[in-house]
Design an enzyme around this catalytic site. Structure first.
Site, PDB file in Angstrom:
ATOM      1  N   LYS A   1       0.803   4.149  -3.058  1.00 52.87           N
ATOM      2  CA  LYS A   1       0.553   5.474  -2.706  1.00 52.87           C
ATOM      3  C   LYS A   1       1.666   6.420  -2.935  1.00 52.87           C
ATOM      4  O   LYS A   1       1.515   7.425  -3.358  1.00 52.87           O
ATOM      5  CB  LYS A   1      -0.058   5.624  -1.212  1.00 52.87           C
ATOM      6  CG  LYS A   1      -1.323   5.133  -0.937  1.00 52.87           C
ATOM      7  CD  LYS A   1      -2.423   5.614  -2.059  1.00 52.87           C
ATOM      8  CE  LYS A   1      -3.760   5.075  -1.398  1.00 52.87           C
ATOM      9  NZ  LYS A   1      -4.735   5.499  -2.583  1.00 52.87           N
TER      10      LYS A   1
ATOM     11  N   TYR B   1       0.921  -1.343   0.007  1.00 52.37           N
ATOM     12  CA  TYR B   1      -0.010  -0.007  -0.005  1.00 52.37           C
ATOM     13  C   TYR B   1       0.972   1.133  -0.074  1.00 52.37           C
ATOM     14  O   TYR B   1       0.597   2.290  -0.784  1.00 52.37           O
ATOM     15  CB  TYR B   1      -0.935  -0.119   1.144  1.00 52.37           C
ATOM     16  CG  TYR B   1      -1.859   1.099   1.148  1.00 52.37           C
ATOM     17  CD1 TYR B   1      -3.068   1.017   0.635  1.00 52.37           C
ATOM     18  CD2 TYR B   1      -1.698   2.126   1.962  1.00 52.37           C
ATOM     19  CE1 TYR B   1      -4.099   1.829   0.489  1.00 52.37           C
ATOM     20  CE2 TYR B   1      -2.692   3.334   2.174  1.00 52.37           C
ATOM     21  CZ  TYR B   1      -3.715   3.300   1.441  1.00 52.37           C
ATOM     22  OH  TYR B   1      -4.819   4.168   1.520  1.00 52.37           O
TER      23      TYR B   1
END
Length: 227
Positions: free
Chosen positions: A140, A136
């Protein structure tokens, strides 16, 4: 004057709040997601952002566009380094980063034609380590880098904003290894807080734009630190 706005990832959380916010302003809102969308006054589209053919078909269907907001994303429970699999890595990168690129690619000509706005929902996780997991955080970080690259190459022909929220009380938190309790959730950002930032970025006069906007829960989080 009414704008044509597409919000991707609009079935819940930030995306749903953003679609509703633009609709309340009287904009012509297209809301896309894999699941059902409960947002009065919008045109709903079933869409998996990782399906490039489906994204391209949606771009053909919508046509002219003034603003694209990409809020689609996902995370998993088995996110820690020693349990992260190749399949999970591909899933998280696909949902958060590749899906974002698919939408930018499909709608870039329409947005250049309108001298429009792109808003990409990233995360402070892309800049500071936290509990969200390597996949993640990498995704991002990629979203932020993509926004910066688009803004540099666009050379003033369209506006690109990366919105970097801290922790937001959305259903994605249920995929944490240990979901937060109600007391902690009460201190988090609400999806409407991030939606307001999206509306602000798109609503600025054409001469101005915000390249990056970090928004944090006041009582819970500071840059690089989570209580």
């Amino acid at each position: 004057m009414s704008r044509s706005v597409l919000v991707a990832g609009a079935s819940s959380g930030i995306g749903l709040a953003t679609a509703r916010a633009f609709a309340e302003l009287g904009d012509a809102v297209h809301a896309a997601a894999r699941r059902e969308i409960d947002a009065p006054g919008v045109t709903a589209h079933a869409l998996d952002v990782t399906d490039r053919e489906a994204v391209a078909a949606l771009a053909q269907e919508i046509g002219a566009l003034d603003a694209l907001v990409v809020s689609a994303g996902a995370n998993i429970k088995q996110r820690r380094l020693r349990e992260l699999s190749h399949e999970s890595w591909d899933h998280v990168l696909g949902a958060n980063l590749t899906g974002t690129w698919n939408l930018v690619h499909a709608f870039r000509d329409a947005l250049f034609a309108s001298r429009g706005s792109i808003v990409l929902i990233g995360s402070v996780s892309g800049s500071w380590p936290d509990r969200s997991g390597a996949a993640y955080q990498a995704a991002k970080a990629g979203v932020l880098a993509l926004a910066r690259a688009i803004g540099w190459e666009a050379d003033g022909q369209l506006r690109v904003t990366a919105i970097l929220p801290g922790v937001v009380d959305t259903p994605i938190l249920d995929n944490r290894p240990e979901p937060p309790d109600a007391e902690t959730r009460a201190l988090m950002l609400h999806p409407e807080d991030v939606a307001a930032a999206c509306v602000f970025a798109v609503g600025l006069p054409p001469r101005a734009y915000v390249p990056e906007l970090t928004i944090l829960p006041t009582a819970l989080q500071a840059i690089g630190r989570t209580a």
